[in-house]
Design an enzyme around this catalytic site. Structure first.
Site, PDB file in Angstrom:
ATOM      1  NE  ARG A   1      -3.281   0.081   2.958  1.00  0.00           N
ATOM      2  CZ  ARG A   1      -2.955   0.389   4.212  1.00  0.00           C
ATOM      3  NH1 ARG A   1      -2.509   1.587   4.508  1.00  0.00           N
ATOM      4  NH2 ARG A   1      -3.073  -0.509   5.169  1.00  0.00           N
TER       5      ARG A   1
ATOM      6  CE1 TYR B   1     -15.470  11.317 -17.996  1.00  0.00           C
ATOM      7  CE2 TYR B   1     -14.620  11.822 -15.816  1.00  0.00           C
ATOM      8  CZ  TYR B   1     -15.250  10.953 -16.690  1.00  0.00           C
ATOM      9  OH  TYR B   1     -15.660   9.728 -16.250  1.00  0.00           O
TER      10      TYR B   1
ATOM     11  CG  ASP C   1      -8.284  15.695 -17.311  1.00  0.00           C
ATOM     12  OD1 ASP C   1      -7.525  15.047 -18.057  1.00  0.00           O
ATOM     13  OD2 ASP C   1      -9.407  15.288 -16.952  1.00  0.00           O
TER      14      ASP C   1
ATOM     15  CE  LYS D   1     -10.708   7.645 -20.151  1.00  0.00           C
ATOM     16  NZ  LYS D   1     -11.786   6.712 -19.957  1.00  0.00           N
TER      17      LYS D   1
HETATM   18  N1  PLP Z   1     -10.706  12.891 -17.239  1.00  0.00           N
HETATM   19  C1  PLP Z   1     -11.058  12.659 -18.515  1.00  0.00           C
HETATM   20  C2  PLP Z   1     -10.785  13.712 -19.557  1.00  0.00           C
HETATM   21  C3  PLP Z   1     -11.685  11.464 -18.874  1.00  0.00           C
HETATM   22  O1  PLP Z   1     -12.040  11.263 -20.156  1.00  0.00           O
HETATM   23  C4  PLP Z   1     -11.951  10.491 -17.857  1.00  0.00           C
HETATM   24  C5  PLP Z   1     -12.652   9.229 -18.191  1.00  0.00           C
HETATM   25  O2  PLP Z   1     -13.275   9.095 -19.218  1.00  0.00           O
HETATM   26  C6  PLP Z   1     -11.565  10.766 -16.552  1.00  0.00           C
HETATM   27  C7  PLP Z   1     -10.951  11.973 -16.279  1.00  0.00           C
HETATM   28  C8  PLP Z   1     -11.815   9.754 -15.448  1.00  0.00           C
HETATM   29  O3  PLP Z   1     -10.883   8.709 -15.546  1.00  0.00           O
HETATM   30  P1  PLP Z   1     -11.179   7.170 -15.199  1.00  0.00           P
HETATM   31  O4  PLP Z   1     -12.269   6.674 -16.090  1.00  0.00           O
HETATM   32  O5  PLP Z   1      -9.841   6.519 -15.448  1.00  0.00           O
HETATM   33  O6  PLP Z   1     -11.566   7.111 -13.755  1.00  0.00           O
END
Ligand code: PLP
Length: 381
Positions: free
Chosen positions: A52, A104, A177, A202
Site C-alpha cells: 500500500r 469531462y 487534466d 486512456k
Molecule cells: N478525465 C477525462 C478527460 C476522462 O475522459 C476520464 C474518463 O473518461 C476521466 C478523467 C476519469 O478517468 P477514469 O475513467 O480513469 O476514472
C-alpha cells in the site's frame, strides 16, 4: 545510462529503464508481493515494506510517467477519478475552486457534489469566452484552478501558460487534466502548471484494458505530501499487474498517439464539409476556435479526439453511432481501436453537451477503413 537528456520517445520505449538491474530483463519486472522482508538491521530492504505504501513495479511506472511529463514525481491511483477526487481532497474546507463549465462530466459532477455539500465554493467558467478564467478567480481565496485541454467533448483549447500565470497571481495552483494529450504533444508542467492529471486508462495505457489515474507534480511541496498520504491511507496505489500492463502500453505511446493524430486530422479534413454534418470539432482544423492556441501549445499532432455535430438531433446522433461497423459504439478514449459515443445519451439531460454531438476517439486502424465506415453510417441518416 542515466535518463538525463534522453528524448521522451526513448524514455517511453524503455518504460524509463532499458534493463532490470538485478536480472538483465529487458521488460519491466512484475513484483506481485504485498509484503517485503526486512534486513538484519530491521529496515525495509527497499524504500517500503508493504504494497500500500509502494512497490518496485509501481515505482518504475510512476518514475516513467514523471520523466515523460518532466515532473518531480508521480503518483498512480486505481482510476482517474480516484486520482482527481484526491486532488480536491487537498482543498481546505470552504476553499474556492475554478473549473470550465464544459469538461469531462465526471469531474464536473464531482465538483458540483462537493459544492452542494458545502465542502468547496465553485466557479465554473466558459472556456470559449476570452478572460472568463481570469474573471472567475478570487485573489487570495481560490485554491485550485482545474482545467482540461483540449476540453472533452468540444475539444476547445485552454492556454496553459496564461492560465498558470493567472492562477499563480491569485495565489492558486493550476492543475491540468491532460488525458487527451498524454505527455506527447503538451507538457503542462513546462508551461507553468503545478500538477498534471491523466486518466491513464486512456492514451498512456492505450489498450482499453487498465483502469488507472496519474498525478505528476512540478514540486514536492506540502500539497504533494498530503496527496501521498491520502493515496496511501484513504485510496490505494495502482496494483502491480496494472502497473505492468500500463508500462507495456506506455512503450508504444508515441507510435500510437502519432498514428491516431494523423488519422484524426485526415478524417477531420475529409468530413469537415460533409452535407450530413453541421460541424467537425477538432483542434487541428483551422476552423476550430482553439486552433491558434493548439498550434502553439500542442507540439506534435492534435490528438485522436474529435466530435461530429450531425445535422439533426438526439436520435440522428445515436443512429450514427449504431450504424458504424468498424468504429465501435462505446465509451472511453485513447485506445488503439476507434470508438464513437453519443455523449448526451450518456451524460443525461442536464449536460450542456449538444444533443447532436457524437464523440470519436480515433485509433490506429487504416484511415481509409475509418473514412469508409463513417461515410456509410452518415448515408443512413
Ligand atoms: N478525465 C477525462 C478527460 C476522462 O475522459 C476520464 C474518463 O473518461 C476521466 C478523467 C476519469 O478517468 P477514469 O475513467 O480513469 O476514472
Amino acid at each position: 545510462m542515466s535518463d538525463k537528456g534522453l528524448r521522451p520517445e526513448t524514455l517511453a520505449a524503455h518504460a524509463l529503464k532499458p534493463v532490470d538491474a538485478a536480472t538483465g530483463a529487458v521488460t519491466p519486472p512484475l513484483y506481485l508481493a504485498t509484503t517485503y522482508a526486512r534486513d538484519a538491521d530491521y529496515r525495509p530492504k527497499l524504500r517500503e515494506n508493504y504494497v500500500r505504501s509502494g512497490n518496485p513495479t509501481l515505482w518504475q511506472a510512476e518514475e516513467a510517467i514523471a520523466a515523460l511529463e518532466r515532473g518531480r514525481a508521480a503518483l498512480l491511483f486505481p482510476s482517474g477519478m480516484a486520482a482527481l477526487t484526491t486532488v480536491f481532497e487537498t482543498v481546505p474546507q470552504g476553499g474556492h475552486v475554478v473549473a470550465p463549465d464544459v469538461m469531462y462530466y465526471g469531474t464536473r459532477a464531482w465538483l458540483k457534489r462537493l459544492e452542494r455539500l458545502g465542502r468547496i465554493r465553485l466557479t465554473l467558467f466558459d472556456a470559449a469566452t476570452p478572460g472568463a478564467l481570469e474573471a472567475a478567480l478570487r485573489p487570495g481565496e481560490t485554491d485550485v484552478v482545474w482545467i482540461e485541454t483540449p476540453l472533452n467533448p468540444t475539444w476547445d483549447v485552454i492556454d496553459i501558460a496564461a492560465a498558470a500565470s493567472a492562477a499563480h497571481a491569485a495565489g492558486a495552483i493550476l492543475a491540468v487534466d491532460a488525458t487527451a494529450t498524454a505527455a506527447v504533444t503538451t507538457q503542462p508542467l513546462s508551461l507553468g502548471a503545478d500538477i498534471v492529471f491523466h486518466s491513464a486508462t486512456k492514451y498512456l495505457n492505450g489498450h482499453s484494458d487498465v483502469l488507472a489515474g496519474a498525478l505528476v507534480t512540478a514540486t514536492e511541496d506540502a500539497r504533494w505530501a498530503e496527496l501521498q498520504l491520502l493515496r496511501t491511507k484513504s485510496q490505494a496505489p495502482l496494483a502491480p499487474f496494472d502497473c505492468y500492463l500500463l508500462m507495456r502500453g506506455l512503450r508504444t505511446l508515441f507510435l500510437r498517439y502519432r498514428q491516431a493524430s494523423a488519422n484524426a486530422l485526415a478524417l477531420a479534413r475529409h468530413f469537415e464539409m460533409h452535407p450530413k454534418l453541421e460541424r467537425v470539432l477538432y483542434p487541428g482544423l483551422a476552423s476550430h476556435r482553439g486552433h491558434a492556441v493548439a498550434a502553439r501549445q500542442m507540439r506534435d499532432g492534435f490528438g485522436g479526439m474529435m466530435s461530429l455535430l450531425v445535422r439533426g438531433g438526439f436520435a440522428d446522433a445515436q443512429r450514427l453511432c449504431t450504424s458504424l461497423r468498424v468504429i465501435v459504439p462505446a465509451t472511453s478514449l485513447g485506445g488503439v481501436e476507434s470508438l464513437a459515443e453519443h455523449r448526451k445519451a450518456v451524460e443525461g439531460p442536464e449536460s450542456p453537451v449538444p444533443d447532436n454531438l457524437v464523440r470519436l476517439s480515433i485509433g490506429i486502424e487504416h484511415v481509409d477503413d475509418l473514412a469508409a465506415d463513417l461515410e456509410q453510417a452518415l448515408c443512413v441518416l
